[in-house]
Enzyme design. Structure first.
Site, PDB file in Angstrom:
ATOM      1  N   GLU A 302       0.825  -1.221   0.000  1.00  0.00           N
ATOM      2  CA  GLU A 302       0.000   0.000   0.000  1.00  0.00           C
ATOM      3  C   GLU A 302       0.854   1.264   0.000  1.00  0.00           C
ATOM      4  O   GLU A 302       0.435   2.300  -0.491  1.00  0.00           O
ATOM      5  CB  GLU A 302      -0.913   0.031   1.247  1.00  0.00           C
ATOM      6  CG  GLU A 302      -2.273  -0.574   0.999  1.00  0.00           C
ATOM      7  CD  GLU A 302      -3.284  -0.348   2.125  1.00  0.00           C
ATOM      8  OE1 GLU A 302      -4.395  -0.856   1.990  1.00  0.00           O
ATOM      9  OE2 GLU A 302      -2.970   0.324   3.133  1.00  0.00           O
ATOM     10  N   HIS A 323       8.675 -26.823  -1.368  1.00  0.00           N
ATOM     11  CA  HIS A 323       8.057 -27.947  -2.078  1.00  0.00           C
ATOM     12  C   HIS A 323       6.895 -27.481  -2.949  1.00  0.00           C
ATOM     13  O   HIS A 323       6.116 -28.301  -3.432  1.00  0.00           O
ATOM     14  CB  HIS A 323       7.588 -28.991  -1.064  1.00  0.00           C
ATOM     15  CG  HIS A 323       8.729 -29.566  -0.271  1.00  0.00           C
ATOM     16  ND1 HIS A 323       9.264 -30.806  -0.517  1.00  0.00           N
ATOM     17  CD2 HIS A 323       9.467 -29.033   0.736  1.00  0.00           C
ATOM     18  CE1 HIS A 323      10.275 -31.020   0.326  1.00  0.00           C
ATOM     19  NE2 HIS A 323      10.412 -29.957   1.095  1.00  0.00           N
ATOM     20  N   LYS A 437     -14.276  -0.184  -3.768  1.00  0.00           N
ATOM     21  CA  LYS A 437     -15.369   0.170  -2.851  1.00  0.00           C
ATOM     22  C   LYS A 437     -16.490   0.861  -3.616  1.00  0.00           C
ATOM     23  O   LYS A 437     -17.667   0.582  -3.391  1.00  0.00           O
ATOM     24  CB  LYS A 437     -14.852   1.111  -1.754  1.00  0.00           C
ATOM     25  CG  LYS A 437     -13.922   0.440  -0.762  1.00  0.00           C
ATOM     26  CD  LYS A 437     -13.551   1.404   0.347  1.00  0.00           C
ATOM     27  CE  LYS A 437     -12.412   0.857   1.169  1.00  0.00           C
ATOM     28  NZ  LYS A 437     -11.846   1.831   2.082  1.00  0.00           N
TER      29      LYS A 437
HETATM   30  O1  PA5 Z   1      -3.934   0.929   5.803  1.00  0.00           O
HETATM   31  C1  PA5 Z   1      -5.074   1.303   5.643  1.00  0.00           C
HETATM   32  O2  PA5 Z   1      -5.406   2.489   5.681  1.00  0.00           O
HETATM   33  C2  PA5 Z   1      -6.208   0.310   5.405  1.00  0.00           C
HETATM   34  O3  PA5 Z   1      -5.762  -0.990   5.326  1.00  0.00           O
HETATM   35  C3  PA5 Z   1      -7.196   0.395   6.535  1.00  0.00           C
HETATM   36  O4  PA5 Z   1      -6.545   0.093   7.734  1.00  0.00           O
HETATM   37  C4  PA5 Z   1      -8.356  -0.563   6.328  1.00  0.00           C
HETATM   38  O5  PA5 Z   1      -8.997  -0.263   5.135  1.00  0.00           O
HETATM   39  C5  PA5 Z   1      -9.346  -0.478   7.483  1.00  0.00           C
HETATM   40  O6  PA5 Z   1      -9.797   0.824   7.639  1.00  0.00           O
HETATM   41  P1  PA5 Z   1     -10.586   1.256   8.915  1.00  0.00           P
HETATM   42  O7  PA5 Z   1      -9.698   1.112  10.086  1.00  0.00           O
HETATM   43  O8  PA5 Z   1     -10.972   2.677   8.671  1.00  0.00           O
HETATM   44  O9  PA5 Z   1     -11.790   0.353   9.022  1.00  0.00           O
END
Ligand code: PA5
Length: 461
Positions: A302, A323, A437
């Site tokens: 990310e 393996h 989303k």
């Molecule tokens: O790193 C990030 O921002 C995402 O992985 C969020 O942690 C994830 O989408 C969960 O978001 P939230 O804590 O708002 O539910």
């Protein structure tokens, strides 16, 4: 203390180029240290270990940013643990996804007995995770388990609106309310200090809440209540984890080419940019580190995978994956390098015995411990993969415990900031995760998505 070994890359890279990339990584280090780079309003994680252990460290008075973590967090965690112990809670459902899930899971998997859920004697509640998928079977089977146990829940969402955890929490909340008179004492929320549906609901229902600091993004939040609460509830020493992280916070603040985070960032960017190594495989030789790789994949994926750039983070858990994926790594397309997380000492010792018949012809191993075989498998693989054209970075820790996990968390977070700035991207945003989303909401007919819904239906017709 963490140690980095770049020897396994030396036959692949030109030393002058490594110096050049070290200079680039040092410039990126300066950007991170000066807090002037892209995404600089998400740097609260940098001082979390020192500020959580010593909230009154005087930073505010000196004009530094106010600590991201409120004073007394560790004590408050302890109170929840005691309350639930008094109620006899033996199952904690931790609801969250992405950065609100992977750090806690990583630590709990790494520190738990491999068969903890099957052992008869338990000193702590079982912790299970939910809200990280939308499988109907998973949720139904979670309810089967909850029905058999004395259940409580921690719901974690910074935004308080993420669909997967919100859907599962609605169901778990309903279950707890139906089955326990003290329902509101069995739910703890970890969310934003002021905003979001989860915050509103928690205030309304009187849930105990913990704050996800504004200036800490999800994937950097393992050392906030997001990770610390579930880890503490599972029975592990979060103070010790923070101590390990604080040691790394001090160590990595030093500006030099010998800084392990600078070295890691320099080498992986060099391999990527100059040698076409587009995939980094995190390798471990202990099943307890499977989720370390899952946590690391989110952190690096990310943070770096944007603007058409980025190293694709993958993982294998050996010797099992030798393996399965071993063939590809040895002889497939030469697009990858490996980062091995080496554990120098095992926490347990099991000696291989001698057998009078020796039908399996393993008596040559008699008297040796299993970890010796694991270490030789690791060394043999290292040599074979280097011979096969796969550069290898090695990150070593002493053994698996709370302290070394704290070291690893902080090391990889800090190195991620340095590495992403070296690559030229903002480490702290994730604009790409919104695309799915939008489509999902349109397909689920969420109010406000009418136009997108029409467009997507026409596209699918
Ligand atoms: O790193 C990030 O921002 C995402 O992985 C969020 O942690 C994830 O989408 C969960 O978001 P939230 O804590 O708002 O539910």
């Amino acid at each position: 203390m963490i140690n980095i070994n770049l020897e396994g890359c030396s036959s692949f890279v030109n030393p002058a180029q490594f110096e050049e990339y070290t200079r680039k990584a040092l410039a990126a280090f300066d950007t991170l240290a000066s807090e002037q780079g892209a995404g600089n309003d998400f740097l609260g994680w940098k001082h979390l270990p020192s500020e959580t252990l010593d909230p009154s460290c005087g930073k505010a008075e000196k004009g530094y940013p106010v600590p991201a973590t409120p004073a007394g967090l560790l004590e408050e965690c302890e109170k929840v643990k005691e309350l639930w112990k008094a109620k006899g809670v033996d199952l904690v459902i931790v609801i969250g996804i992405g950065g609100s899930y992977l750090g806690a899971r990583c630590a709990i998997e790494a520190l738990s007995h491999n068969f903890s859920k099957l052992l008869a004697k338990k000193d702590n509640p079982d912790v299970v995770f939910a809200g990280n998928n939308l499988s109907e079977e998973y949720v139904a089977e979670l309810m089967d388990l909850a029905a058999e146990r004395n259940t409580a829940c921690v719901v974690i969402s910074k935004s308080g609106t993420t669909t997967e955890p919100a859907v599962v929490f609605r169901l778990v909340k309903e279950f707890i309310e139906k089955n326990y008179k003290d329902a509101s004492e069995r739910i703890v929320a970890v969310t934003d200090a002021a905003r979001g549906a989860l915050k509103t609901l928690s205030t309304q229902e009187g849930y105990k809440t913990f704050v996800v600091p504004d200036n800490v993004g999800g994937r950097f939040s393992v050392l906030t209540p997001v990770g610390l609460i579930p880890i503490a509830l599972a029975g592990f020493n979060i103070r010790e984890m923070l101590e390990g992280a604080r040691e790394m916070e001090n160590e990595l603040s030093k500006r030099c080419g010998c800084n392990p985070a600078v070295q890691y960032a320099a080498m992986r960017n060099l391999l990527y940019s100059e040698y076409g190594k587009k995939i980094e495989i995190m390798v471990s030789y202990n099943p307890k580190f499977q989720y370390l790789a899952e946590w690391w994949k989110q952190l690096y994926g990310e943070s770096e995978g944007k603007d058409g750039k980025g190293i694709f983070p993958a993982s294998v858990n050996n010797t099992a994956d030798l393996h399965s994926m071993g063939q590809f790594i040895q002889e497939g397309d030469r697009v990858m390098f490996e980062t091995v997380v080496n554990i120098r000492k095992s926490n347990r010792e099991v000696i291989i015995g001698s057998d009078p018949q020796n039908l399996d012809q393993l008596n040559f191993l008699a008297g040796k411990n299993v970890e010796h075989c694991n270490a030789m498998a690791q060394l043999g693989t290292r040599l074979a993969h280097i011979d096969g054209g796969v550069p290898q970075i090695e990150i070593s820790v002493e053994r698996i415990n709370e302290r070394t996990l704290g070291e690893l968390f902080y090391f990889f977070e800090f190195a991620c900031g340095v590495s992403a700035y070296t690559l030229g991207v903002n480490p702290f945003n994730q604009p790409g995760v919104e695309a799915y989303k939008k489509n999902m909401f349109a397909l689920l007919d969420k109010p406000g998505y009418e136009e997108a819904s029409k467009a997507i239906r026409e596209r699918l017709a």
